[in-house]
Scaffold this motif. Sequence first.
Motif, PDB file in Angstrom:
ATOM      1  N   MET A  98       7.607 -40.268 -10.381  1.00 51.37           N
ATOM      2  CA  MET A  98       7.034 -40.007  -9.055  1.00 51.37           C
ATOM      3  C   MET A  98       7.326 -38.584  -8.600  1.00 51.37           C
ATOM      4  SD  MET A  98       5.251 -42.571  -8.070  1.00 51.37           S
ATOM      5  CE  MET A  98       5.058 -42.355  -6.300  1.00 51.37           C
ATOM      6  N   ARG A  99       8.497 -38.061  -8.948  1.00 50.89           N
ATOM      7  CA  ARG A  99       8.808 -36.664  -8.620  1.00 50.89           C
ATOM      8  C   ARG A  99       7.818 -35.728  -9.323  1.00 50.89           C
ATOM      9  NH1 ARG A  99      13.641 -33.809  -7.671  1.00 50.89           N
ATOM     10  NH2 ARG A  99      14.234 -35.639  -6.417  1.00 50.89           N
ATOM     11  N   TRP A 107      -0.387 -40.376  -3.573  1.00 52.23           N
ATOM     12  CA  TRP A 107       1.060 -40.367  -3.820  1.00 52.23           C
ATOM     13  C   TRP A 107       1.827 -40.982  -2.654  1.00 52.23           C
ATOM     14  CZ3 TRP A 107       5.721 -38.812  -1.933  1.00 52.23           C
ATOM     15  CH2 TRP A 107       6.795 -38.802  -2.830  1.00 52.23           C
ATOM     16  N   LYS A 119       4.092 -44.334  -2.831  1.00 50.68           N
ATOM     17  CA  LYS A 119       5.520 -44.273  -2.524  1.00 50.68           C
ATOM     18  C   LYS A 119       5.880 -45.231  -1.394  1.00 50.68           C
ATOM     19  CE  LYS A 119       9.593 -42.383  -3.202  1.00 50.68           C
ATOM     20  NZ  LYS A 119      10.344 -42.665  -4.453  1.00 50.68           N
ATOM     21  N   SER A 133      11.516 -42.997 -10.635  1.00 50.47           N
ATOM     22  CA  SER A 133      11.787 -41.885  -9.715  1.00 50.47           C
ATOM     23  C   SER A 133      11.428 -40.549 -10.344  1.00 50.47           C
ATOM     24  CB  SER A 133      13.261 -41.893  -9.300  1.00 50.47           C
ATOM     25  OG  SER A 133      13.571 -43.077  -8.600  1.00 50.47           O
ATOM     26  N   PRO A 183       8.857 -47.894  -2.839  1.00 49.62           N
ATOM     27  CA  PRO A 183       9.776 -46.775  -2.607  1.00 49.62           C
ATOM     28  C   PRO A 183      10.847 -46.627  -3.694  1.00 49.62           C
ATOM     29  CG  PRO A 183      10.219 -48.544  -1.061  1.00 49.62           C
ATOM     30  CD  PRO A 183       8.965 -48.909  -1.795  1.00 49.62           C
ATOM     31  N   ASN A 184      11.222 -47.740  -4.323  1.00 47.32           N
ATOM     32  CA  ASN A 184      12.316 -47.711  -5.299  1.00 47.32           C
ATOM     33  C   ASN A 184      11.928 -48.412  -6.596  1.00 47.32           C
ATOM     34  OD1 ASN A 184      14.287 -46.485  -3.465  1.00 47.32           O
ATOM     35  ND2 ASN A 184      14.180 -48.445  -2.378  1.00 47.32           N
TER      36      ASN A 184
END
Length: 508
Positions: free
Chosen positions: A345-346, A494, A498, A342, A502-503
Amino acid sequence: MSPTPNHKPTNFRWTIVGLLFFATTVNYLDRQVLSLTWKDFISPEFHWTNNDYGNITALFSIFYAISMLFAGKFVDWMDTKKGFLWAIGIWSLGAVLHAFCGIVTSGILTGNWFVGFELAKENIAKVQDISKIINVSVTLFVFARLVLAIGEAGNFPAAIKTTAEYFPKKDRALATSIFNAGATVGALVAPLSIPFIAKAMGWEMAFIIIGALGFVWMGLWVFYYKKPQLHPKVNQLELDYIHQDAEDCPRETSPDLAKKFTLKECFGYKQTLAFAFGKFMTDGVWWFYLFWTPAYLSSVYKMDSTQSALPLFVLYIITLLSIIGGWLPSFFVDKKGMNPYSGRMRAMLIFAFFPLLALLAQPGGKISYWIPVIIIGIAGAAHQAWSANIFSTVGDMFPKRAIATITGIGGLAGGIGSTLINKSSGVLFDYAHKNWTTVDGIPLLEKFPKYTTERIPDDFFKQLETSGALISDGIEKGYLIVFSVCAVAYLIAWFVMKALVPNYKIIK
């Protein structure tokens, strides 16, 4: 008195990162020699067009892509030390082979094989059939690029595997961004050295001298590299730090955990598809900037390779800002409590917005060439920051025994994307140069209709300028189109990545 025991962890892992940095620098230096010599030194000898150069770079990309798929498996099979040695030995040989393409072209076309570099040039100049010179020389350079690509494909799988061996997950993006900065430094040193070597000693010596650096690195790797648990320079405290992740904790080895991942199994995970799509969309952007920026400065701003040295140096100095790419996800993980995926990806979303500036590169160039130079530098920095993190997503979610293979799959996807952008750019630039150029406000092919089907002579535009004609080169519109594609590629990548993953989910 007995020596005082060392209660501080050693930091030998950073020496290993230094070696990876050096290897990546040499990798990109070898890759840049052609882009910095073809326009001023090689093209006049062999009569290449943008399309010819585009074909060579596109084929290099596809060779590299296919080799990446097998390079990852090769490095996993040979293991890190031997795999890396084979890779850099092959690519250094390939780099040196470029230097002899002129001599072999002379031999094939004139029958004079045992000649030096200068006599080969003289022999080629006597050949009247330009199409034969182009076809033979391009074929030989493609072969040299094939050998280079096969070797260079091993660099990133081996480097990522080494990083996973020597760093815990939370530090891998930083380590990757440091060695990945070697790409920037290689690109940075290249314009300050290669054109001047070529001008003073001939383009052939530029390939030989730069290619020889890889053989120097091989000696250092043999001397310094061992697995961390076997290395005398790594003490127990550093080893405990390296192995802090659950995957690295001592445990009984089961057949399932020791089993290698097959390619079919790897493609069955959405995590693999996300990584591959991200590489497909964005690797070509960096390679376009790397391979075509010297030609851009030459075509649009009429700079030769020595005049463009300073702008290219400044451009790649700016890309060193990519080191932030390793720090930012660590900030999100350590300070914001995010999991590694996470946080990464941020950070990648933030980096994906900066390439949008490329939309302004060509319009800004009307004011000063420094505007596109600075913008491409920022976009390049964003790419390298993105690249360090997309590589690290593999280590976040896959076990070490699969890392080189997954990295190879991503390299294949990235190489396919690079092939498409390099080939299409060469075709587009030649088309734009011929079909969108105006002479005294009149379309070129309307004023000189015979060139609709005939090849435009090498010195045609120079003669027109000498006669006082006002030329507006259509190639600028071609660059505007490609810059626009490069600008939006990261955001598209991106959002698809995602959507696929997603997780955070670890593959066992």
